[in-house]
Design a protein around this motif. Structure first.
Motif, mmCIF file in Angstrom:
data_model
loop_
_atom_site.group_PDB
_atom_site.id
_atom_site.type_symbol
_atom_site.label_atom_id
_atom_site.label_comp_id
_atom_site.label_asym_id
_atom_site.label_seq_id
_atom_site.Cartn_x
_atom_site.Cartn_y
_atom_site.Cartn_z
ATOM 1 N N LEU A 102 23.160 -6.917 8.818
ATOM 2 C CA LEU A 102 22.199 -6.121 8.059
ATOM 3 C C LEU A 102 21.644 -4.951 8.879
ATOM 4 C CD1 LEU A 102 21.120 -6.032 5.210
ATOM 5 C CD2 LEU A 102 19.218 -7.443 5.918
ATOM 6 N N THR A 103 21.671 -5.040 10.204
ATOM 7 C CA THR A 103 21.178 -3.917 11.011
ATOM 8 C C THR A 103 22.070 -2.683 10.869
ATOM 9 O OG1 THR A 103 22.303 -4.800 12.966
ATOM 10 C CG2 THR A 103 19.948 -5.297 12.727
ATOM 11 N N ARG A 104 23.333 -2.879 10.476
ATOM 12 C CA ARG A 104 24.202 -1.719 10.226
ATOM 13 C C ARG A 104 23.779 -0.999 8.957
ATOM 14 N NH1 ARG A 104 28.104 -5.535 11.435
ATOM 15 N NH2 ARG A 104 28.885 -5.499 9.294
ATOM 16 N N LEU A 105 23.275 -1.737 7.988
ATOM 17 C CA LEU A 105 22.836 -1.149 6.721
ATOM 18 C C LEU A 105 21.388 -0.669 6.782
ATOM 19 C CD1 LEU A 105 24.310 -3.834 4.299
ATOM 20 C CD2 LEU A 105 25.313 -1.617 4.923
ATOM 21 N N LEU A 106 20.561 -1.405 7.515
ATOM 22 C CA LEU A 106 19.133 -1.087 7.636
ATOM 23 C C LEU A 106 18.730 -1.155 9.106
ATOM 24 C CD1 LEU A 106 17.641 -3.253 4.746
ATOM 25 C CD2 LEU A 106 17.799 -0.774 4.824
ATOM 26 N N PRO A 107 19.067 -0.150 9.883
ATOM 27 C CA PRO A 107 18.664 -0.173 11.290
ATOM 28 C C PRO A 107 17.148 -0.279 11.415
ATOM 29 C CG PRO A 107 20.211 1.602 10.874
ATOM 30 C CD PRO A 107 19.793 1.064 9.541
ATOM 31 N N PRO A 108 16.660 -1.267 12.170
ATOM 32 C CA PRO A 108 15.207 -1.470 12.243
ATOM 33 C C PRO A 108 14.512 -0.462 13.150
ATOM 34 C CG PRO A 108 16.338 -3.131 13.535
ATOM 35 C CD PRO A 108 17.407 -2.308 12.869
ATOM 36 N N TRP A 109 13.331 -0.054 12.729
ATOM 37 C CA TRP A 109 12.437 0.773 13.523
ATOM 38 C C TRP A 109 11.490 -0.163 14.267
ATOM 39 C CZ3 TRP A 109 13.233 5.915 13.844
ATOM 40 C CH2 TRP A 109 14.028 6.510 12.866
ATOM 41 N N SER A 110 10.968 0.282 15.400
ATOM 42 C CA SER A 110 10.075 -0.563 16.191
ATOM 43 C C SER A 110 8.614 -0.440 15.780
ATOM 44 C CB SER A 110 10.229 -0.260 17.684
ATOM 45 O OG SER A 110 9.940 1.099 17.927
ATOM 46 N N THR A 111 8.266 0.636 15.069
ATOM 47 C CA THR A 111 6.883 0.802 14.610
ATOM 48 C C THR A 111 6.859 1.334 13.185
ATOM 49 O OG1 THR A 111 6.625 3.099 15.321
ATOM 50 C CG2 THR A 111 6.088 1.373 16.957
ATOM 51 N N LEU A 112 5.776 1.057 12.502
ATOM 52 C CA LEU A 112 5.598 1.574 11.147
ATOM 53 C C LEU A 112 5.528 3.097 11.172
ATOM 54 C CD1 LEU A 112 5.134 1.136 8.133
ATOM 55 C CD2 LEU A 112 2.699 0.861 8.645
ATOM 56 N N ASP A 113 4.830 3.651 12.140
ATOM 57 C CA ASP A 113 4.692 5.101 12.227
ATOM 58 C C ASP A 113 6.055 5.781 12.364
ATOM 59 O OD1 ASP A 113 2.841 7.382 12.330
ATOM 60 O OD2 ASP A 113 3.711 7.649 14.340
ATOM 61 N N SER A 114 6.939 5.224 13.189
ATOM 62 C CA SER A 114 8.266 5.838 13.361
ATOM 63 C C SER A 114 9.082 5.764 12.069
ATOM 64 C CB SER A 114 9.022 5.208 14.527
ATOM 65 O OG SER A 114 9.245 3.839 14.316
ATOM 66 N N ALA A 115 8.946 4.682 11.319
ATOM 67 C CA ALA A 115 9.661 4.565 10.045
ATOM 68 C C ALA A 115 9.121 5.559 9.022
ATOM 69 C CB ALA A 115 9.550 3.141 9.509
ATOM 70 N N LEU A 116 7.807 5.733 9.003
ATOM 71 C CA LEU A 116 7.185 6.634 8.027
ATOM 72 C C LEU A 116 7.455 8.105 8.327
ATOM 73 C CD1 LEU A 116 3.757 4.856 7.563
ATOM 74 C CD2 LEU A 116 5.582 5.030 5.863
ATOM 75 N N THR A 117 7.681 8.440 9.585
ATOM 76 C CA THR A 117 7.887 9.838 9.965
ATOM 77 C C THR A 117 9.354 10.172 10.224
ATOM 78 O OG1 THR A 117 7.426 9.342 12.290
ATOM 79 C CG2 THR A 117 5.572 10.085 10.919
ATOM 80 N N ARG A 148 0.848 -1.191 0.000
ATOM 81 C CA ARG A 148 0.000 0.000 0.000
ATOM 82 C C ARG A 148 0.885 1.242 0.000
ATOM 83 N NH1 ARG A 148 0.267 -1.713 5.199
ATOM 84 N NH2 ARG A 148 0.602 -0.169 6.817
ATOM 85 N N ARG A 149 0.274 2.382 -0.260
ATOM 86 C CA ARG A 149 0.953 3.676 -0.176
ATOM 87 C C ARG A 149 0.561 4.327 1.141
ATOM 88 N NH1 ARG A 149 5.060 5.231 -2.929
ATOM 89 N NH2 ARG A 149 4.351 7.361 -2.928
ATOM 90 N N ASP A 150 1.525 4.954 1.798
ATOM 91 C CA ASP A 150 1.252 5.642 3.057
ATOM 92 C C ASP A 150 2.270 6.774 3.205
ATOM 93 O OD1 ASP A 150 0.753 6.478 5.688
ATOM 94 O OD2 ASP A 150 0.500 4.437 6.430
ATOM 95 N N ARG A 151 1.784 8.007 3.274
ATOM 96 C CA ARG A 151 2.627 9.188 3.495
ATOM 97 C C ARG A 151 3.805 9.273 2.533
ATOM 98 N NH1 ARG A 151 2.744 8.553 9.982
ATOM 99 N NH2 ARG A 151 1.514 6.701 9.598
#
Length: 127
Positions: A103-118, A18-21
């Protein structure tokens, strides 16, 4: 209506898109193994076809994640040369695999979708 000749791949049981923000969100579901990766790959390639795309891969609903899933993430990251790839992951075993492989050095994970989107305009996760 005329078709441009490009059709997106069919939906799979392992993926919701889906598309979001202003981002394309790819929500992986269930067990991400070699069979699931084969289904997801065309969608991820479509989402990362524009090297400047803004993409979030959400692993919140993943119950199993193997090397096939890691390959998907690595490929997506390298396709987005000027874009932004964010990763959402909280599952302890998946996080452990991401850490062990670096891979976490290249793509540090976010804990929520909202935090990743903002998140600020960085390419891949928090500083």
């Amino acid at each position: 209506m005329a078709s441009c000749g490009f059709e997106p791949p069919p939906l799979t049981r392992h993926l919701r898109v889906r598309r979001d923000r202003g981002h394309t969100v790819l929500e992986f579901h269930g067990e991400i193994d070699i069979a699931a990766a084969a289904e997801i790959g065309p969608h991820l390639d479509l989402a990362t076809a524009d090297p400047d795309a803004r993409v979030v891969v959400d692993l919140t609903h993943v119950t199993f994640f193997d090397l096939s899933g890691l390959r998907l993430l690595h490929r997506a990251r390298h396709r987005l040369t000027g874009g932004r790839l964010q990763l959402v992951c909280v599952h302890p075993l998946t996080l452990r695999m991401l850490r062990i492989t670096g891979l976490t050095r290249l793509l540090p994970p976010w804990s929520t979708l909202d935090s990743a989107l903002t998140a600020p305009g960085s390419r891949s996760g928090p500083a």
